[in-house]
Design a protein around this motif. Structure first.
Motif, PDB file in Angstrom:
ATOM      1  N   PRO A 198      15.283   0.387 -11.457  1.00 40.83           N
ATOM      2  CA  PRO A 198      14.852   0.861 -10.140  1.00 40.83           C
ATOM      3  C   PRO A 198      13.545   1.629 -10.231  1.00 40.83           C
ATOM      4  CG  PRO A 198      16.635   2.221 -10.949  1.00 40.83           C
ATOM      5  CD  PRO A 198      16.492   1.090 -11.931  1.00 40.83           C
ATOM      6  N   CYS A 199      12.704   1.443  -9.227  1.00 43.65           N
ATOM      7  CA  CYS A 199      11.421   2.126  -9.156  1.00 43.65           C
ATOM      8  C   CYS A 199      11.267   2.742  -7.763  1.00 43.65           C
ATOM      9  CB  CYS A 199      10.264   1.164  -9.416  1.00 43.65           C
ATOM     10  SG  CYS A 199      10.390   0.260 -10.971  1.00 43.65           S
ATOM     11  N   THR A 200      10.511   3.829  -7.668  1.00 47.74           N
ATOM     12  CA  THR A 200      10.288   4.447  -6.374  1.00 47.74           C
ATOM     13  C   THR A 200       9.343   3.586  -5.558  1.00 47.74           C
ATOM     14  OG1 THR A 200      10.555   6.615  -7.382  1.00 47.74           O
ATOM     15  CG2 THR A 200       9.563   6.538  -5.193  1.00 47.74           C
ATOM     16  N   PRO A 201       9.765   3.093  -4.383  1.00 48.88           N
ATOM     17  CA  PRO A 201       8.921   2.174  -3.610  1.00 48.88           C
ATOM     18  C   PRO A 201       7.826   2.889  -2.835  1.00 48.88           C
ATOM     19  CG  PRO A 201      10.958   2.573  -2.443  1.00 48.88           C
ATOM     20  CD  PRO A 201      11.083   3.292  -3.758  1.00 48.88           C
ATOM     21  N   ALA A 202       6.793   2.142  -2.481  1.00 44.28           N
ATOM     22  CA  ALA A 202       5.693   2.669  -1.686  1.00 44.28           C
ATOM     23  C   ALA A 202       6.086   2.717  -0.219  1.00 44.28           C
ATOM     24  CB  ALA A 202       4.444   1.803  -1.871  1.00 44.28           C
TER      25      ALA A 202
ATOM     26  N   MET B 275      14.809  -5.704  -4.090  1.00 46.86           N
ATOM     27  CA  MET B 275      14.688  -5.452  -2.650  1.00 46.86           C
ATOM     28  C   MET B 275      14.410  -3.972  -2.401  1.00 46.86           C
ATOM     29  SD  MET B 275      15.245  -8.204  -0.601  1.00 46.86           S
ATOM     30  CE  MET B 275      16.222  -7.811   0.843  1.00 46.86           C
ATOM     31  N   ARG B 276      14.998  -3.111  -3.195  1.00 51.98           N
ATOM     32  CA  ARG B 276      14.746  -1.675  -3.062  1.00 51.98           C
ATOM     33  C   ARG B 276      13.395  -1.283  -3.648  1.00 51.98           C
ATOM     34  NH1 ARG B 276      20.842   0.495  -4.693  1.00 51.98           N
ATOM     35  NH2 ARG B 276      21.794   0.089  -2.651  1.00 51.98           N
ATOM     36  N   ASN B 277      12.954  -1.986  -4.683  1.00 49.70           N
ATOM     37  CA  ASN B 277      11.640  -1.701  -5.256  1.00 49.70           C
ATOM     38  C   ASN B 277      10.499  -2.139  -4.342  1.00 49.70           C
ATOM     39  OD1 ASN B 277      12.890  -0.666  -7.501  1.00 49.70           O
ATOM     40  ND2 ASN B 277      12.409  -2.384  -8.853  1.00 49.70           N
ATOM     41  N   PHE B 278      10.729  -3.192  -3.544  1.00 51.73           N
ATOM     42  CA  PHE B 278       9.710  -3.713  -2.621  1.00 51.73           C
ATOM     43  C   PHE B 278      10.295  -3.804  -1.200  1.00 51.73           C
ATOM     44  CE2 PHE B 278       8.795  -5.572  -6.813  1.00 51.73           C
ATOM     45  CZ  PHE B 278       7.458  -5.258  -6.984  1.00 51.73           C
ATOM     46  N   PRO B 279      10.677  -2.676  -0.589  1.00 46.82           N
ATOM     47  CA  PRO B 279      11.375  -2.732   0.704  1.00 46.82           C
ATOM     48  C   PRO B 279      10.503  -3.208   1.855  1.00 46.82           C
ATOM     49  CG  PRO B 279      10.805  -0.471   0.174  1.00 46.82           C
ATOM     50  CD  PRO B 279      10.467  -1.284  -1.035  1.00 46.82           C
TER      51      PRO B 279
END
Length: 577
Positions: free
Chosen positions: A193-197, A132-136
């Motif tokens: 975790p990945c930084t989302p766009a 959810m945090r990777n694809f907010p």
């Protein structure tokens, strides 16, 4: 943990790995597959069995500790804790059912089942919070996909149970003891975790559509092969081939990162949301343009003021405090304002809001009543004359999958195109659930399969709607805690409707059929009266849930008009409260 940029392969590899973890996290759905062995081998009556079902649901859904841990521990460590819980809990159950250690006390089995299924809370929290945090910006879609695979897990386990393990409860429990921990050890490296766009990638829609289609194909395949194995006499070679193809279909989401490797595209210039995703500060500050282009392009604010902001109501600042506002503006006074709906809430700030408790009760009604049927599905089928109830579980599982996936897709479409609150779909499904429970109560010949599938769909929708709704109303900073608190509605409903109501009604009717002197013993009840009163109560409860969901949808409509006014999700600026 080092994070990586959005638009690269790792987020999609993590989503593909999360699919496998979500399948593993559905191990609580296997309870109907071995519950009959617990009853026959250990000599339990129906009320004792339903209380074990309550333990099953308590373990699965009491996830406040994983929720808190999701803000403090890396995903791999949360998965490791879940794997250890799965190994130890199911290990005790296997020892009992296989008679390796016999007899074991009832209280020990109850605790063991809680521990075993609590692994699901750790698994689900790790992958759901991370993705959810990777694809907010695609919360509904991601929630629908992951919870859809979670719902489909019952059908996958049923396929393994009936095709590979030949309906052996002890072998199934041994599979849960060893297979799930091994799977999680393999996948824990990829869930990160990945930084989302900060803006939507046009390619994402096609990628999500591919995963959704792949999951539907998998669901249809598993349902079809389970029915074929039940109807026809197939050789071991054919049935093993069924399982191999199922495994290949489960690997379909990994085709996306493979495609991105073979056909790389130019990196997006849209920027990212912050530096890290471990805390939700990253979800509220748009600051991630590439260093080479940071001075060339000006980042627009993620949320422009709109008239609808003032209608968020209720929970904002008092406009009459003019003097205080002037003092604040001059810097003389610094006052911490409480967050508005749509911003990041602390748990203590959310629990005093009416919307929080309305959503909790509506969700409790939907999943609490549905899990009552799931926990007693084998006995419901036997009471209506079905000797093999594995098809019923497969139907419920497939319906559950369709509801979870479809709820995410449909709600995402209408919230973006019409700003319709997601909870409207909870209202619609709970109206359908009223009719479904009345259909169960009538026990009309030939309707059990249809009623089971329909209830599975309605049950699944509750999950895929609750998850993004919580994140939209109260933010992603403490999403793990909010999600797991809402999940308490499942075991609470199981305790009230299954443990206290359904078990008592079943045993009471069995005593009438076999003589009052055998009340509370291991006997089977036959006929529609075994669960009729239970279904009528569940229908009435769903009526109350329908009314409350209408109230909730009306209250939160202004929130969705603000968040999705432009047709896509807007991340609100964070307030330091």
């Amino acid at each position: 943990m080092v994070t990586v940029k959005a638009g690269t392969r790792p987020p999609w590899v993590g989503l593909g790995a999360a699919v496998w973890v979500q399948i593993a996290a559905g191990n609580a759905y296997t309870f109907p597959l071995y519950s009959h062995s617990l009853k026959s081998v250990l000599g339990f009556n129906q009320q004792q069995l339903t209380m074990l079902g309550v333990a099953n649901d308590i373990g699965e859904n009491v996830g406040l500790i994983p929720g808190i841990a999701s803000n403090k521990l890396p995903p791999w460590l949360i998965l490791l804790i879940g794997a250890l819980a799965c190994f130890s809990g199911y290990g005790v159950l296997w020892l009992a059912v296989s008679r390796t250690l016999y007899p074991l006390p009832y209280w020990l089995l109850w605790i063991a089942l809680c521990v075993a299924t609590n692994s699901n809370a750790w698994f689900t929290t790790a992958v759901l919070v991370t993705n959810m945090r990777n694809f907010p910006l695609s919360r509904g879609t991601v929630a629908g996909i992951l919870k859809g695979y979670g719902g489909l897990s019952a059908a996958v386990f049923t396929e393994i149970y009936s095709v590979l393990l030949r309906n052996s409860s002890s072998k199934l429990l041994l599979f849960l003891v060893l297979g799930i921990p091994i799977l999680c050890f393999i996948m824990m490296y990829f869930v990160r975790p990945c930084t989302p766009a900060s803006s939507e990638d046009p390619a994402e829609r096609g990628h999500f559509l591919f995963i959704q289609v792949a999951s539907v194909v998998l669901g249809l395949y598993v349902l079809t092969t389970t029915v074929l194995d039940d109807v026809l006499t197939l050789s071991a070679t054919v049935t093993n081939t069924f399982v191999v193809i199922m495994v290949l279909l489960l690997m379909a989401p990994l085709a996306i990162p493979v495609k991105m490797t073979l056909y790389p595209t130019r990196a997006s210039k849209s920027g990212t949301l912050g530096q890290t995703v471990g805390s939700s500060d990253s979800l509220n500050h748009a600051e991630g343009l590439d260093n080479g282009e940071g001075n060339a392009d000006k980042a627009e604010p993620l949320l422009k003021p709109s008239p609808s902001t003032t209608s968020l109501a209720s929970e904002g600042d008092d406009s009459s405090d003019v003097a205080m506002l002037l003092a604040e503006g001059e810097g003389a006074v610094k006052r911490k304002r409480r967050p508005k709906r749509g911003e990041d809430f602390k748990f203590s700030e959310a629990v005093v809001k009416a919307d929080f408790w309305l959503l909790f009760v509506v969700y409790f009604v939907g999943v609490g009543s549905g899990v009552t049927v799931l926990n007693n599905l084998a006995q419901i089928g036997i009471a209506q004359g079905f000797r093999d109830t594995t098809i019923l579980l497969s139907l419920f599982s497939f319906g559950n999958f369709v509801g979870r996936l479809g709820g995410g897709v449909v709600s995402e479409h209408f919230v973006r195109s019409k700003t319709i609150p997601r909870t409207v779909w909870m209202t619609c499904t709970q109206i359908i659930m009223i009719g479904t429970y009345l259909l169960f109560a009538s026990a009309i010949s030939g309707t059990l399969y249809a009623a089971t599938a329909l209830l599975g769909i309605c049950y699944g929708v509750q999950f895929s709607i609750m998850i993004p709704t919580v994140s939209e109303l109260f933010g992603l900073r403490h999403f793990g805690i909010f999600y797991n608190f809402m999940s308490l509605g499942n075991p609470l409903g199981a305790f009230l409707f299954s443990g206290l109501l359904a078990g008592y009604v079943y045993d009471n009717e069995a005593a009438k059929q076999h003589g009052s002197n055998i009340y509370g013993t291991n006997v089977s009840c036959l006929g529609p009266n075994c669960f009729r009163l239970t279904f009528l109560v569940l229908a009435a409860v769903s009526g109350v849930g329908t009314i409350l969901s209408i109230v909730l949808s009306i209250r939160i409509k202004p929130v969705y008009q603000m968040l999705y006014a432009g047709g896509s999700f807007r991340v609100l600026q964070s307030t330091n409260h």
